[in-house]
Design a protein around this motif. Structure first.
Motif, PDB file in Angstrom:
ATOM      1  N   LEU A  84       0.830  -1.200   0.000  1.00 41.80           N
ATOM      2  CA  LEU A  84       0.000   0.000   0.000  1.00 41.80           C
ATOM      3  C   LEU A  84       0.865   1.250   0.000  1.00 41.80           C
ATOM      4  CD1 LEU A  84      -2.705  -0.991   2.658  1.00 41.80           C
ATOM      5  CD2 LEU A  84      -2.606  -1.527   0.221  1.00 41.80           C
ATOM      6  N   SER A  85       0.287   2.314  -0.498  1.00 44.29           N
ATOM      7  CA  SER A  85       0.977   3.607  -0.456  1.00 44.29           C
ATOM      8  C   SER A  85      -0.038   4.672  -0.066  1.00 44.29           C
ATOM      9  CB  SER A  85       1.588   3.943  -1.817  1.00 44.29           C
ATOM     10  OG  SER A  85       0.576   4.262  -2.748  1.00 44.29           O
ATOM     11  N   SER A  86       0.457   5.844   0.253  1.00 47.80           N
ATOM     12  CA  SER A  86      -0.430   6.942   0.668  1.00 47.80           C
ATOM     13  C   SER A  86      -1.066   7.635  -0.529  1.00 47.80           C
ATOM     14  CB  SER A  86       0.362   7.960   1.499  1.00 47.80           C
ATOM     15  OG  SER A  86       1.461   8.467   0.740  1.00 47.80           O
ATOM     16  N   TYR A 119      -5.484   0.111   5.140  1.00 46.87           N
ATOM     17  CA  TYR A 119      -5.145   1.519   4.930  1.00 46.87           C
ATOM     18  C   TYR A 119      -5.276   2.303   6.232  1.00 46.87           C
ATOM     19  CZ  TYR A 119      -4.740   1.578  -0.194  1.00 46.87           C
ATOM     20  OH  TYR A 119      -4.310   1.403  -1.485  1.00 46.87           O
ATOM     21  N   GLU A 120      -6.375   2.087   6.930  1.00 41.98           N
ATOM     22  CA  GLU A 120      -6.613   2.823   8.170  1.00 41.98           C
ATOM     23  C   GLU A 120      -5.573   2.486   9.227  1.00 41.98           C
ATOM     24  OE1 GLU A 120     -10.590   1.660   8.995  1.00 41.98           O
ATOM     25  OE2 GLU A 120     -11.468   2.971   7.466  1.00 41.98           O
ATOM     26  N   ALA A 121      -5.167   1.206   9.301  1.00 39.37           N
ATOM     27  CA  ALA A 121      -4.176   0.787  10.289  1.00 39.37           C
ATOM     28  C   ALA A 121      -2.828   1.455  10.047  1.00 39.37           C
ATOM     29  CB  ALA A 121      -4.025  -0.731  10.263  1.00 39.37           C
ATOM     30  N   LEU A 122      -2.544   1.785   8.784  1.00 38.82           N
ATOM     31  CA  LEU A 122      -1.286   2.454   8.444  1.00 38.82           C
ATOM     32  C   LEU A 122      -1.401   3.974   8.540  1.00 38.82           C
ATOM     33  CD1 LEU A 122      -0.199   0.297   5.355  1.00 38.82           C
ATOM     34  CD2 LEU A 122       0.878   0.332   7.616  1.00 38.82           C
ATOM     35  N   PRO A 126      -8.134   6.196   3.161  1.00 35.06           N
ATOM     36  CA  PRO A 126      -8.530   5.136   2.223  1.00 35.06           C
ATOM     37  C   PRO A 126      -8.833   5.718   0.838  1.00 35.06           C
ATOM     38  CG  PRO A 126      -9.695   4.906   4.298  1.00 35.06           C
ATOM     39  CD  PRO A 126      -9.014   6.242   4.334  1.00 35.06           C
ATOM     40  N   PRO A 127      -8.368   5.056  -0.197  1.00 33.77           N
ATOM     41  CA  PRO A 127      -8.657   5.531  -1.555  1.00 33.77           C
ATOM     42  C   PRO A 127     -10.080   5.155  -1.956  1.00 33.77           C
ATOM     43  CG  PRO A 127      -7.512   3.448  -1.672  1.00 33.77           C
ATOM     44  CD  PRO A 127      -7.596   3.795  -0.205  1.00 33.77           C
TER      45      PRO A 127
END
Length: 412
Positions: A84-86, A119-122, A126-127
């Motif tokens: 995943l990426s931001s 995504y949320e954990a990182l 979220p996209p």
């Protein structure tokens, strides 16, 4: 896959197409006295039974749903490998071989909710999520999309959308086409999922229907119990098809993505022993074809010119193709014990078991059988399937044990 009412008759090199027109020798070809349905033709008619009726795939895929749920921990392991990426680019998921029931929608929902939590954990925003449901053009996409829940709060944030359990949190679209060819732009897909589909071949091997070939499957409609040459023809077709599948996905998958694949598998080293699938598609259906021949309803050549284009792979069959392709790293490749393929409320009720067995078989291969002998004779054949399975209900419930190849792979 495929809506109700589609009827194709193969006769004298003339094929009634799905839109009622005629297509001839460019779609099928003769070899000896046989008519061979080419891969192009098979794509036009192959589908699970559409609609929501008693014989539909939507109402006869409970075992697939049960087996898919039992594989969720393995699926989530694959999803955890996706990098995943931001970046806020859309996250794209594809289900290949979606068919026409609600199973595909359930799995897509599981995938997207799992990825949203990652995504949320990182700490990432979220996209937007996009899901493509893909199957052959004959698939009943209309019924599939009737199972889709409404899109959640169009004006809200993606976090609000993902949290809305009774709504879907992704944009949805259908993509018709064979997964043995390219379907998507290069490097556009984050996750490919395909369950209970890759054992379907792109075509019946031509040598299996050629009377002059050692692989000619005389007297049989499936590979189960056939000779070694027939089995090798099926194996070669499976491995050729799987190689085409991998070449296409290698171009479409993002470098950070992964694939989770499930197809019918076998534990025997002998490909003529197709295990649970052999009992499901071979034994009772084979006997029903033989009944029609013995009763003079059809001739033996009509039976012998029909074969079910399905192959249960071994782990070695599958691994050979992935390793030869070289584009993918195998994260996990194993045989998964799925259980019985017949789901009934009252296992002691032979009539219910017989009906469920016949309906399950017809939802999967009924469209092909009706295309070969017509719907009226298809009704006759499956009436005999039901009678045979009713008489052997206890044995069927005890001995039909399904195994699946489960593969988690990523770009090398």
């Amino acid at each position: 896959m495929a809506s109700d009412g589609q009827h194709v008759v193969v006769s004298n090199m003339e094929i009634e197409s799905l839109d009622g027109g005629k297509e001839d020798a460019d779609i099928s070809k003769t070899q000896g006295d046989n008519v061979i349905i080419s891969s192009i033709k098979l794509e036009k008619i192959l589908s699970m039974k559409g609609g929501k009726g008693e014989l539909s795939y939507a109402n006869n895929s409970k075992s697939q749903a049960k087996h898919a749920r039992s594989m969720l921990p393995l699926l989530k392991e694959t999803l955890d490998r996706v990098q995943l990426s931001s970046r806020e680019a859309p996250f794209v998921v594809v289900d290949l071989g979606c068919s026409s029931g609600s199973n595909s929608i359930y799995i897509i929902d599981v995938i997207i909710k799992h990825m949203a939590k990652r995504y949320e954990a990182l700490g990432y925003h979220p996209p937007e999520f996009s899901a493509f449901f893909s199957d052959l053009p004959s698939n009943d996409f209309n019924t599939l999309f009737q199972f889709l829940p409404p899109m959640a709060n169009h004006g809200g944030s993606m976090e609000e959308t993902v949290a809305a359990d009774i709504h879907r949190s992704y944009f949805a679209a259908g993509v018709p086409g064979s997964f043995y060819r390219r379907l998507f732009p290069s490097r556009s897909i984050d996750v490919f999922h395909s369950a209970f589909s890759l054992h379907w071949l792109s075509q019946v091997p031509e040598s299996v229907l050629d009377k002059k070939s050692g692989a000619y499957n005389k007297g049989r409609v499936f590979i189960h119990g056939a000779n070694e040459s027939t089995a090798n023809a099926y194996k070669k077709q499976f491995q050729t098809d799987l190689a085409s599948f991998l070449r296409s996905r290698a171009k479409e998958l993002k470098k950070s993505g992964s694939m989770f694949l499930v197809c019918s598998g076998r534990t025997s080293v002998d490909p003529t022993d197709q295990g649970g699938l052999g009992l499901l598609l071979g034994t009772c259906i084979q006997g029903a074809w033989d009944d029609l021949v013995q009763e003079g309803i059809i001739n033996s050549e009509k039976r012998d010119s029909f074969n079910i284009p399905v192959y249960s792979s071994s782990l070695q069959d599958f691994r050979e193709v992935v390793e030869a392709d070289g584009s993918f790293t195998i994260n996990k490749l194993e045989i998964f014990k799925g259980g019985n393929s017949i789901v009934v409320n009252q296992p002691d009720d032979a009539a219910e078991v017989g009906r469920a067995f016949a309906n399950t078989c017809r939802s999967a291969v009924g469209v092909l059988i009706d295309a070969h002998i017509g719907e009226h004779l298809g009704n006759e054949l499956f009436s005999r399937v039901e009678q045979r399975s009713l008489r052997h209900a206890k044995e069927l419930l005890e001995h039909i044990q399904m195994f699946y190849i489960v593969a988690s792979i990523s770009l090398a």
